[in-house]
Design a protein around this motif. Structure first.
Motif, mmCIF file in Angstrom:
data_model
loop_
_atom_site.group_PDB
_atom_site.id
_atom_site.type_symbol
_atom_site.label_atom_id
_atom_site.label_comp_id
_atom_site.label_asym_id
_atom_site.label_seq_id
_atom_site.Cartn_x
_atom_site.Cartn_y
_atom_site.Cartn_z
ATOM 1 N N VAL A 134 -3.963 0.271 2.936
ATOM 2 C CA VAL A 134 -2.558 0.338 3.146
ATOM 3 C C VAL A 134 -1.861 1.838 3.515
ATOM 4 O O VAL A 134 -1.126 1.690 4.350
ATOM 5 N N ALA A 135 -2.635 2.183 2.356
ATOM 6 C CA ALA A 135 -1.566 3.803 2.669
ATOM 7 C C ALA A 135 -2.343 3.955 4.406
ATOM 8 O O ALA A 135 -1.659 4.464 5.151
ATOM 9 N N SER A 136 -3.601 4.453 4.491
ATOM 10 C CA SER A 136 -3.818 4.317 5.770
ATOM 11 C C SER A 136 -3.718 3.291 7.054
ATOM 12 O O SER A 136 -2.744 4.731 7.489
ATOM 13 N N ALA A 137 -2.957 2.653 6.910
ATOM 14 C CA ALA A 137 -2.252 1.946 8.043
ATOM 15 C C ALA A 137 -0.936 2.414 8.425
ATOM 16 O O ALA A 137 -0.385 3.102 9.795
ATOM 17 N N SER A 162 -0.661 -4.932 -3.122
ATOM 18 C CA SER A 162 -0.203 -6.158 -3.911
ATOM 19 C C SER A 162 0.422 -7.519 -3.190
ATOM 20 O O SER A 162 -0.007 -8.579 -3.438
ATOM 21 N N ALA A 163 1.717 -6.662 -3.232
ATOM 22 C CA ALA A 163 2.463 -7.800 -2.680
ATOM 23 C C ALA A 163 1.757 -8.009 -0.720
ATOM 24 O O ALA A 163 2.238 -8.853 -0.828
ATOM 25 N N VAL A 164 0.874 -7.118 -0.708
ATOM 26 C CA VAL A 164 0.616 -7.990 1.094
ATOM 27 C C VAL A 164 -0.908 -7.932 0.490
ATOM 28 O O VAL A 164 -2.142 -8.841 1.921
ATOM 29 N N GLY A 165 -1.585 -7.971 -0.537
ATOM 30 C CA GLY A 165 -2.891 -8.747 -0.521
ATOM 31 C C GLY A 165 -4.174 -7.413 0.442
ATOM 32 O O GLY A 165 -5.059 -8.369 0.908
ATOM 33 N N MET A 166 -3.924 -6.345 0.442
ATOM 34 C CA MET A 166 -4.883 -5.570 0.506
ATOM 35 C C MET A 166 -5.612 -4.475 -0.237
ATOM 36 O O MET A 166 -4.681 -4.242 -1.558
ATOM 37 N N SER A 167 -6.204 -3.459 -0.477
ATOM 38 C CA SER A 167 -6.859 -2.352 -0.942
ATOM 39 C C SER A 167 -5.887 -0.988 -0.708
ATOM 40 O O SER A 167 -4.463 -1.191 0.636
ATOM 41 N N PRO A 168 -4.578 -0.662 -2.002
ATOM 42 C CA PRO A 168 -4.096 0.306 -1.635
ATOM 43 C C PRO A 168 -4.467 1.149 -0.746
ATOM 44 O O PRO A 168 -3.503 2.054 -0.093
ATOM 45 N N VAL A 169 -6.203 2.285 -0.929
ATOM 46 C CA VAL A 169 -6.270 2.856 -0.013
ATOM 47 C C VAL A 169 -6.013 2.530 2.264
ATOM 48 O O VAL A 169 -5.254 3.210 2.529
ATOM 49 N N ILE A 192 3.735 -5.677 5.145
ATOM 50 C CA ILE A 192 4.142 -4.195 5.123
ATOM 51 C C ILE A 192 5.620 -4.556 5.331
ATOM 52 O O ILE A 192 6.431 -3.853 4.624
ATOM 53 N N CYS A 193 5.861 -4.524 6.104
ATOM 54 C CA CYS A 193 7.384 -4.784 6.786
ATOM 55 C C CYS A 193 9.029 -5.516 6.028
ATOM 56 O O CYS A 193 9.868 -4.978 5.450
ATOM 57 N N ASP A 194 8.167 -6.311 5.510
ATOM 58 C CA ASP A 194 9.032 -7.503 4.475
ATOM 59 C C ASP A 194 9.063 -6.652 3.276
ATOM 60 O O ASP A 194 10.522 -6.675 2.663
ATOM 61 N N THR A 195 8.059 -5.967 2.829
ATOM 62 C CA THR A 195 7.840 -5.765 1.642
ATOM 63 C C THR A 195 8.340 -4.319 1.643
ATOM 64 O O THR A 195 9.299 -4.051 0.128
ATOM 65 N N LEU A 196 8.844 -3.235 2.532
ATOM 66 C CA LEU A 196 9.311 -2.693 2.654
ATOM 67 C C LEU A 196 10.703 -2.698 3.097
ATOM 68 O O LEU A 196 11.454 -1.412 3.092
ATOM 69 N N ASP A 197 11.111 -3.799 3.317
ATOM 70 C CA ASP A 197 12.465 -4.333 4.152
ATOM 71 C C ASP A 197 12.718 -2.694 5.134
ATOM 72 O O ASP A 197 14.099 -2.516 5.538
ATOM 73 N N ASP A 223 -0.529 0.587 -4.620
ATOM 74 C CA ASP A 223 -0.310 -0.038 -5.360
ATOM 75 C C ASP A 223 0.532 -1.490 -5.476
ATOM 76 O O ASP A 223 -0.174 -2.324 -4.922
ATOM 77 N N ASP A 224 1.293 -1.039 -5.439
ATOM 78 C CA ASP A 224 3.081 -2.084 -5.138
ATOM 79 C C ASP A 224 2.867 -3.004 -4.094
ATOM 80 O O ASP A 224 2.918 -4.076 -4.033
ATOM 81 N N ILE A 225 2.783 -2.474 -2.944
ATOM 82 C CA ILE A 225 2.705 -2.374 -1.685
ATOM 83 C C ILE A 225 1.378 -3.236 -1.665
ATOM 84 O O ILE A 225 1.093 -4.009 -1.167
#
Length: 146
Positions: free
Chosen positions: A35-38, A26-33, A53-58, A22-24
Motif C-alpha cells: 500500500v505504501a509503495s502504491a 487493514s482497511a483495503v485488505g492489502m500488505s502495508p508495504v 484507498i481513496c475512501d479510506t483516506l477521504d 498498517d491502518d490503511i
C-alpha cells in the motif's frame, strides 16, 4: 493527475487522518508495504483497491485513476542522503555481490524477481535494542539459453 501529485495528496491525507500504513492496509485488505509503495507511486493498484484507498483516506475519487496508472519505476541515481535509505543502499553495495553469489550457488544462474515479490517489515524486540527484520521474498527466475 500524475503520480507525483497523487503521492503528495495521499501522504497529506494520511498525515491529516493520523493513519499508519498498517491502518490503511487493514482497511483495503492489502500488505502495508505494498500500500505504501502504491501511494508513493511505485506500483499500480486495481480499480477496486484504488477506490478503497481513496475512501479510506477521504480523498477525491479522481486520485484513483492515478493509483491505477502504470508507474515508470525510476528513482534518483545519486547516493541517497536519508540515513535509513542510505543504509539499505550500503547493504546492497557491501553485500550485493555476496548475496548474488550465494543465491546463484543455491539456485543457479538467474535473478530474484521484484515482480513476483512480497516484502514484510517486522519489529523484533531485543534487550540490546529493537531490531528491524526485512523479509524480501521473490520468485527465482533462471536465465535462459537459446
Amino acid at each position: 493527475m500524475d503520480k507525483l501529485e497523487m503521492r503528495h495528496t495521499l501522504l497529506a491525507a494520511k498525515a491529516r487522518k493520523k493513519m499508519s500504513w498498517d491502518d490503511i492496509a487493514s482497511a483495503v485488505g492489502m500488505s502495508p508495504v505494498w500500500v505504501a509503495s502504491a501511494c508513493y507511486g511505485m506500483n499500480s493498484a486495481s480499480a477496486d483497491i484504488a477506490h478503497k484507498i481513496c475512501d479510506t483516506l477521504d480523498v477525491d475519487s479522481d486520485i484513483a485513476d492515478a493509483l491505477v496508472a502504470f508507474p515508470t519505476k525510476v528513482w534518483d541515481e545519486a547516493i541517497p542522503q536519508d540515513p535509513f535509505i542510505y543504509r539499505l543502499y550500503e547493504v546492497v553495495g557491501v553485500y550485493g555481490e555476496t548475496l548474488k553469489d550465494v543465491v546463484q550457488e543455491q539456485f543457479g544462474d538467474g535473478i530474484m524477481s521484484a515482480i513476483d515479490f512480497t516484502m514484510e517489515v517486522d519489529k523484533v524486540e531485543d534487550p540490546k535494542g529493537d531490531r528491524v527484520l526485512l523479509t524480501l521474498n521473490g520468485k527465482f527466475l533462471p536465465y535462459k539459453s537459446w
